[in-house]
Design a protein around this motif. Structure first.
Motif, PDB file in Angstrom:
ATOM      1  N   UNK A 132      -9.605  -2.398  -6.005  1.00  0.00           N
ATOM      2  CA  UNK A 132      -8.494  -2.938  -6.794  1.00  0.00           C
ATOM      3  C   UNK A 132      -9.007  -4.171  -7.524  1.00  0.00           C
ATOM      4  N   UNK A 133      -8.967  -4.153  -8.846  1.00  0.00           N
ATOM      5  CA  UNK A 133      -9.400  -5.291  -9.661  1.00  0.00           C
ATOM      6  C   UNK A 133      -8.161  -6.071 -10.092  1.00  0.00           C
ATOM      7  N   UNK A 166      -2.497 -10.178 -10.537  1.00  0.00           N
ATOM      8  CA  UNK A 166      -2.012  -8.983 -11.222  1.00  0.00           C
ATOM      9  C   UNK A 166      -3.118  -7.936 -11.259  1.00  0.00           C
ATOM     10  N   UNK A 167      -2.789  -6.723 -10.882  1.00  0.00           N
ATOM     11  CA  UNK A 167      -3.781  -5.643 -10.807  1.00  0.00           C
ATOM     12  C   UNK A 167      -4.063  -5.111 -12.203  1.00  0.00           C
ATOM     13  N   UNK A 168      -5.342  -5.028 -12.541  1.00  0.00           N
ATOM     14  CA  UNK A 168      -5.729  -4.564 -13.878  1.00  0.00           C
ATOM     15  C   UNK A 168      -6.342  -3.171 -13.861  1.00  0.00           C
ATOM     16  N   UNK A 169      -6.972  -2.771 -12.767  1.00  0.00           N
ATOM     17  CA  UNK A 169      -7.546  -1.424 -12.679  1.00  0.00           C
ATOM     18  C   UNK A 169      -7.763  -1.059 -11.215  1.00  0.00           C
ATOM     19  N   UNK A 204     -12.602  -6.867   1.398  1.00  0.00           N
ATOM     20  CA  UNK A 204     -13.691  -7.725   0.941  1.00  0.00           C
ATOM     21  C   UNK A 204     -13.431  -8.054  -0.525  1.00  0.00           C
ATOM     22  N   UNK A 205     -13.666  -9.304  -0.905  1.00  0.00           N
ATOM     23  CA  UNK A 205     -13.398  -9.749  -2.272  1.00  0.00           C
ATOM     24  C   UNK A 205     -14.675 -10.275  -2.916  1.00  0.00           C
ATOM     25  N   UNK A 234     -11.290 -10.591  -9.968  1.00  0.00           N
ATOM     26  CA  UNK A 234     -11.820 -10.311  -8.641  1.00  0.00           C
ATOM     27  C   UNK A 234     -11.631  -8.839  -8.315  1.00  0.00           C
ATOM     28  N   UNK A 235     -12.670  -8.250  -7.690  1.00  0.00           N
ATOM     29  CA  UNK A 235     -12.567  -6.882  -7.183  1.00  0.00           C
ATOM     30  C   UNK A 235     -12.318  -6.945  -5.685  1.00  0.00           C
ATOM     31  N   UNK A 236     -11.283  -6.283  -5.239  1.00  0.00           N
ATOM     32  CA  UNK A 236     -10.972  -6.203  -3.812  1.00  0.00           C
ATOM     33  C   UNK A 236     -11.365  -4.817  -3.319  1.00  0.00           C
ATOM     34  N   UNK A 237     -12.259  -4.777  -2.329  1.00  0.00           N
ATOM     35  CA  UNK A 237     -12.657  -3.518  -1.706  1.00  0.00           C
ATOM     36  C   UNK A 237     -11.806  -3.362  -0.441  1.00  0.00           C
ATOM     37  N   UNK A 238     -10.960  -2.366  -0.442  1.00  0.00           N
ATOM     38  CA  UNK A 238      -9.963  -2.201   0.617  1.00  0.00           C
ATOM     39  C   UNK A 238     -10.302  -0.945   1.427  1.00  0.00           C
ATOM     40  N   UNK A 239     -10.346  -1.092   2.732  1.00  0.00           N
ATOM     41  CA  UNK A 239     -10.696   0.024   3.621  1.00  0.00           C
ATOM     42  C   UNK A 239      -9.602   0.215   4.666  1.00  0.00           C
ATOM     43  N   UNK A 240      -9.202   1.451   4.858  1.00  0.00           N
ATOM     44  CA  UNK A 240      -8.237   1.782   5.907  1.00  0.00           C
ATOM     45  C   UNK A 240      -8.875   1.462   7.257  1.00  0.00           C
ATOM     46  N   UNK A 241      -8.262   0.537   7.992  1.00  0.00           N
ATOM     47  CA  UNK A 241      -8.847   0.073   9.255  1.00  0.00           C
ATOM     48  C   UNK A 241      -8.254   0.762  10.474  1.00  0.00           C
ATOM     49  N   UNK A 242      -7.502   1.829  10.251  1.00  0.00           N
ATOM     50  CA  UNK A 242      -6.841   2.496  11.376  1.00  0.00           C
ATOM     51  C   UNK A 242      -7.852   2.962  12.416  1.00  0.00           C
TER      52      UNK A 242
END
Length: 504
Positions: free
Chosen positions: A175-176, A182-185, A255-256, A267-275
């Motif tokens: 998520x950028x 505000x999310x751009x992409x 992670x950002x 900023x790019x946010x790297x998002x991982x399902x932590x379940x």
């Protein structure tokens, strides 16, 4: 009117005409210098085509753009076309023809071959001037070499394409967002994780995906993380929760990392399902707790075995009814059976190698003790004497072993150790012929101590004397360097016979 007056008037008219001519030439020179300076500063070159006379003129800068010295040849439209790549000529002449027909302006790119053979791309802004009758009379153009600009643009386009390809291939949702959150992409993984379409996500903010009440101690996610240009690692182990389109919450690691400079704040946010990670951590904690309880039970059971062995060895040297010894042996057998079950439960952990038996050491197995490798001359024994070190954390058992060894001819006890580290130290100091080694000891366990003693050749033989059943631990002890394995509770005479046999 007199002729004198006429002559004076003619001279004044000529002077005025000369002054006007000089002024026009001066202004033309100023305009020319300005044009030259503008072309030089802007990397521009210009041409002019007088369609009434067919004469074409090039500026000095245009000659240089083509790789020639100014005035190197007489410019013409045909000479110009000779420098254009063949595959571009037809398109270019069609543009010029249409401009002449309509009397308007045009913009086009043409690829030319310079005098040195280098292919360059020129961008031309042109205009066709018409006379009072509306017919075209001149074509004027300004050219600029845009080769590097196009190269940079193509590189940027390729880089963007590579980024998009990598983003789509990435295992994490990306998520950028801008500095305001505000999310751009987003990539497709983000679409799958959050359950929104890409178009919907780009109308949302980070706060919409990771609501403030769920961020716990990471509540500064937008205000702090997104405005800080430093890379942030995955927030593993945190309590971050993301809100999905269906209203469900999913644990996430984030992670950002900045994509632009600090002023842009992209900023790019790297998002991982932590379940799965959190489930694995929970399961690991349960397993660790279970292993800890089994280890504690194993140690308690080992203490029971040690006490029973002490009793049996006392019975070896005293006159007692056979029924008393049989009862003690039955109790010892039951304790050994329980110990075997506990060791089987810990099989996977024990299979990792020596050093994980019961207690763990705070010193790596390869750390040498602060001792010399030479036998202490003051403790030298007569030739043929078997020099023995006892290592056991049970003082009663050490006492019984010491009493039995003192009765044996040709055997000398040179040291007793209450833990594995002391055992290695004593072997380092005395280099005995034999070391009697318990397995369950503090500091270093018997398997760790056996490996160090064998690796450094600190004893000729290693006999393991352990409360653990041989079926469960003998192979591991032999693999660690032991020469023989004795179960505590067996006859002391058997152990003594094996010791005296060393000298034979």
């Amino acid at each position: 009117m007199s002729s004198g007056s006429t002559d004076q008037g003619d001279e004044e008219s000529l002077a005025a005409l000369r002054a006007a001519r000089d002024r026009a030439e001066f202004e033309a020179a100023v305009v020319h210098r300005q044009q030259v300076a503008t072309e030089r500063l802007g990397g521009l070159g210009s041409y002019d085509w007088d369609m009434m006379t067919g004469r074409v003129t090039w500026s000095d800068a245009l000659f240089r753009i083509y790789g020639y010295e100014p005035g190197a040849f007489e410019p013409s439209y045909e000479r110009f076309l000779e420098h254009v790549l063949p595959e571009d000529r037809e398109t270019l002449t069609a543009v010029h023809t249409e401009a002449v027909r309509t009397g308007g302006s045009f913009e086009t790119d043409e690829r030319i071959v310079r005098a040195d053979g280098d292919v360059r791309t020129l961008r031309t802004l042109g205009m066709v001037l018409t006379g009072e009758d509306g017919q075209p009379v001149r074509l004027h153009g300004v050219c600029r070499d845009v080769t590097e600009d196009l190269s940079v643009r193509d590189d940027a386009r390729r880089a963007a394409s590579r980024f998009e390809t990598l983003a789509e291939a990435a295992p994490d949702a990306i998520v950028v967002a801008d500095r305001n959150g505000r999310i751009t992409s987003v990539n497709q993984q983000a679409v799958r994780l959050f359950g929104h379409s890409a178009a919907t996500l780009t109308t949302m903010s980070v706060d919409d995906l990771v609501p403030a009440p769920t961020r716990g101690r990471h509540g500064e996610l937008r205000a702090g993380y997104l405005t800080n240009p430093t890379t942030r690692p995955m927030a593993a182990g945190s309590d971050l929760m993301a809100l999905r389109a269906d209203g469900s919450m999913v644990p996430v690691d984030i992670a950002l990392t900045p994509l632009d400079d600090a002023t842009d704040g992209v900023v790019a946010a790297f998002v991982r399902d932590a379940t799965q990670r959190r489930k694995a951590e929970f399961d690991a904690r349960l397993l660790a707790d279970a292993q800890s309880r089994r280890r504690q039970a194993l140690e308690l059971n080992d203490n029971v075995v040690q006490g029973l062995v002490t009793l049996l060895w006392h019975l070896d040297v005293e006159e007692v009814p056979a029924s008393a010894r049989e009862a003690a042996e039955r109790t010892l057998a039951a304790a050994r059976s329980m110990m075997s079950d506990l060791l089987e439960d810990l099989h996977d952990e024990l299979a990792q190698g020596p050093g994980t038996l019961v207690r763990t050491s705070d010193v790596p197995a390869g750390t040498p003790p602060d001792r010399t490798d030479e036998r202490d001359p003051a403790t030298a024994a007569p030739p043929g004497t078997i020099r023995v070190v006892i290592a056991d954390d049970a003082p009663d058992l050490r006492m019984l072993l010491r009493l039995q060894l003192e009765r044996l001819d040709g055997v000398e006890l040179v040291g007793e150790a209450a833990d594995g580290r002391q055992a290695v130290d004593l072997c380092q100091r005395h280099v005995p012929d034999l070391v009697l080694l318990d397995l369950s000891m503090p500091e270093l366990d018997g398997l760790q101590a056996a490996e160090l003693i064998r690796e450094r050749q600190l004893a000729s033989r290693i006999y393991v004397l352990s409360g653990y059943p041989a079926a469960a631990m003998e192979d591991r002890a032999i693999a660690a360097g032991a020469d023989a394995y004795f179960e505590k509770g067996s006859s002391l005479r058997e152990v003594c016979d094996a010791i005296t046999a060393v000298s034979n």
